[in-house]
Design an enzyme around this catalytic site. Structure first.
Site, short mmCIF file in Angstrom:
data_model
loop_
_atom_site.label_atom_id
_atom_site.label_comp_id
_atom_site.label_asym_id
_atom_site.label_seq_id
_atom_site.Cartn_x
_atom_site.Cartn_y
_atom_site.Cartn_z
N LYS A 137 39.67 86.12 34.52
CA LYS A 137 40.41 87.29 35.31
C LYS A 137 40.18 88.48 35.15
O LYS A 137 39.68 88.97 33.76
CB LYS A 137 42.08 87.08 34.91
CG LYS A 137 42.70 85.96 34.61
CD LYS A 137 44.10 85.73 34.55
CE LYS A 137 44.58 84.24 35.71
NZ LYS A 137 46.28 84.53 35.09
N GLY A 144 35.01 86.50 22.86
CA GLY A 144 35.56 84.88 23.12
C GLY A 144 34.67 84.26 23.69
O GLY A 144 33.61 83.07 22.49
N ARG A 184 32.02 82.42 9.87
CA ARG A 184 32.29 83.64 9.42
C ARG A 184 32.21 84.10 7.85
O ARG A 184 31.94 84.85 7.71
CB ARG A 184 33.81 83.73 10.03
CG ARG A 184 34.37 84.08 11.14
CD ARG A 184 35.35 83.59 11.94
NE ARG A 184 35.84 84.01 12.90
CZ ARG A 184 36.80 84.05 14.40
NH1 ARG A 184 37.38 83.05 13.66
NH2 ARG A 184 36.57 84.03 15.36
N GLY A 244 38.59 89.93 20.13
CA GLY A 244 39.40 91.08 20.21
C GLY A 244 38.83 92.54 20.89
O GLY A 244 38.71 92.89 20.90
P1 AMP Z 1 37.30 84.55 29.73
O1 AMP Z 1 38.04 83.82 28.87
O2 AMP Z 1 38.15 85.93 30.20
O3 AMP Z 1 36.05 85.42 29.25
O4 AMP Z 1 36.79 83.48 30.46
C1 AMP Z 1 36.56 82.92 30.24
C2 AMP Z 1 37.02 81.28 31.16
O5 AMP Z 1 36.80 81.97 32.69
C3 AMP Z 1 35.20 80.28 30.89
O6 AMP Z 1 36.84 79.57 30.86
C4 AMP Z 1 35.64 79.52 32.69
O7 AMP Z 1 35.62 78.25 33.26
C5 AMP Z 1 36.28 80.53 33.61
N1 AMP Z 1 35.71 80.49 34.42
C6 AMP Z 1 34.44 81.29 34.78
N2 AMP Z 1 34.37 82.02 35.85
C7 AMP Z 1 35.28 80.58 36.58
C8 AMP Z 1 35.84 80.79 38.04
N3 AMP Z 1 35.15 81.00 39.37
N4 AMP Z 1 36.54 80.21 38.67
C9 AMP Z 1 37.46 79.74 37.76
N5 AMP Z 1 37.57 80.03 35.85
C10 AMP Z 1 36.35 80.60 35.95
#
Ligand code: AMP
Length: 399
Positions: A199, A357, A38, A380
């Site tokens: 999610k 992220g 950064r 964010g």
């Molecule tokens: P996010 O912060 O929403 O971008 O989510 C990232 C996280 O989603 C990472 O830590 C991944 O390990 C997790 N992830 C991705 N695919 C899967 C899956 N099929 N089942 C469980 N966790 C997952």
């Protein structure tokens, strides 16, 4: 995106005081900074202003001190790292407004750099209090925002001061805004978006915005399970938000209406346990996931088909991993698709912008980050931009 002023719009700034908002929220371990990305991003802005003879005062937040002085969150903890990256001495000023800042400016010579204390030690920062912003602005002649990562927050150091002083985008901010504009505001068509991660619930607004902007929406990661379940697929014990079935269907309907193709995996990598290289690992069609299995990555056939989709596109926006990439071999789809995108970008057929992220970590892990057209380290702010929101810190720089 409206037009914004840049450092090219500055006249003679010799002896003027530049208040420069930067991102010094650096990762630390045991009191030492572990990553200076950064600082490196804003170094060109800081050095350019210093070389042009301004007295440069850096404004930044560090951690979440919630409006109180807290020695463990003093911005001075980043001072050594800032000096190292800039190759210059920087004066730490343990205040943000008032006589101490004024006196320090008197000591600084033209071209010198000062670092003001953590903006969040004062409640006026997050409240975007006008008097607090006026107090900061009183010591500056103009304001430069080089922290895109903080631009989604309407705080005193991102919006308040910008509304008082003549304000400009720094070089890092300028680069980021131009890259984002090329990706979603005025992209070359067709456009693909890869949205992965854990999610659906955390990226609902992103998905809703993208369906009307892109021709191909590639959904991976845990969130793909929710969409598969909504289509009647039994996803076993996969991570899945069953309560979002209606929402997932509404997003797919909106995509249909807008002419956006939603790509869900048709083969997947499953396992009975979530561990590295588990014995129960297998690849199967989405309709063959057993009750005691979970989907942890997109399968190889789907990845191949998705790579073919990317080959037909001119622009790509990417947020989130395709699988649980931190645990091998569930990184395979993310790595393969990232490599395809990187290769297409390197040969000039694809403009690829990624951010938010875990995405940077995932693309670094794939060894693909260098060839992407632009990678945003903002979390964010990048997601809010993908949601189609106008970022207050950017709006404040518009001319
Ligand atoms: P996010 O912060 O929403 O971008 O989510 C990232 C996280 O989603 C990472 O830590 C991944 O390990 C997790 N992830 C991705 N695919 C899967 C899956 N099929 N089942 C469980 N966790 C997952």
């Amino acid at each position: 995106m409206s037009s914004f002023r840049t450092l090219d719009d500055l006249g003679d700034i010799t002896g003027k005081v530049a208040l420069v908002r930067v991102d010094l929220n650096l990762p630390m371990n045991g009191g030492s900074v572990t990553d200076t990305t950064r600082v490196q991003a804003s170094a060109p802005t800081i050095l350019e202003l210093a070389e042009k003879g301004a007295k440069v005062l850096l404004l930044a937040h560090f951690g979440r001190p919630k409006g109180q002085r807290n020695s463990t969150m003093s911005v001075s903890m980043t001072l050594d790292a800032v000096e190292d990256v800039l190759g210059r001495e920087v004066m730490f000023i343990p205040e943000i407004h008032g006589p101490v800042v004024e006196q320090s400016i008197g000591i600084l010579r033209n071209g010198d750099i000062g670092l003001l204390e953590n903006t969040r030690f004062w409640t006026g920062e997050e409240a975007n209090d006008t008097d607090f912003a006026k107090g900061i602005a009183a010591n500056g002649d103009f304001f430069v925002n080089d922290a895109f990562s903080a631009a989604h927050r309407a705080h005193a150091s991102t919006v308040g001061v910008a509304n008082i002083l003549p304000s400009y985008a720094g070089r890092a901010m300028e680069k980021e805004l131009k890259a984002l504009e090329a990706a979603l505001d005025k992209p070359e068509q067709p456009v693909a978006a890869v949205v992965g991660g854990a999610k659906v619930s955390s990226k609902l607004a992103v998905l809703e915005n993208l369906v009307s902007k892109v021709q191909h929406l590639i959904i991976g990661g845990g969130m793909a399970n929710t969409f598969l379940a909504a289509r009647g697929v039994d996803v076993g014990k996969s991570l899945c938000e069953h309560d979002l079935t209606a929402t997932a269907n509404a997003i797919m309907d909106a995509a249909d209406a807008a002419g956006c193709t939603v790509h869900l995996p048709y083969d997947v990598v499953v396992s009975q346990e979530f561990a590295a290289n588990p014995t129960s690992l297998r690849i199967c069609n989405v309709h063959e996931v057993a009750e005691n299995e979970m989907i942890l990555d997109v399968g190889p056939l789907a990845v191949e088909a998705l790579a073919d989709v990317l080959k037909t596109c001119r622009t790509l926006v990417w947020n989130g991993p395709m699988g649980a990439f931190e645990t091998e071999p569930f990184d395979a789809a993310t790595v393969a698709l990232a490599k395809t995108a990187a290769a297409l970008s390197a040969e000039g057929s694809l403009v690829s912008v990624a951010g938010g992220g875990d995405t940077v970590a995932a693309l670094n892990h794939a060894g693909a980050a260098d060839d992407f057209s632009y990678i945003s380290t903002a979390g964010g702010a990048f997601l809010e931009w993908m949601e189609g929101k106008e970022l207050p810190g950017v709006a404040a720089l518009s001319s």
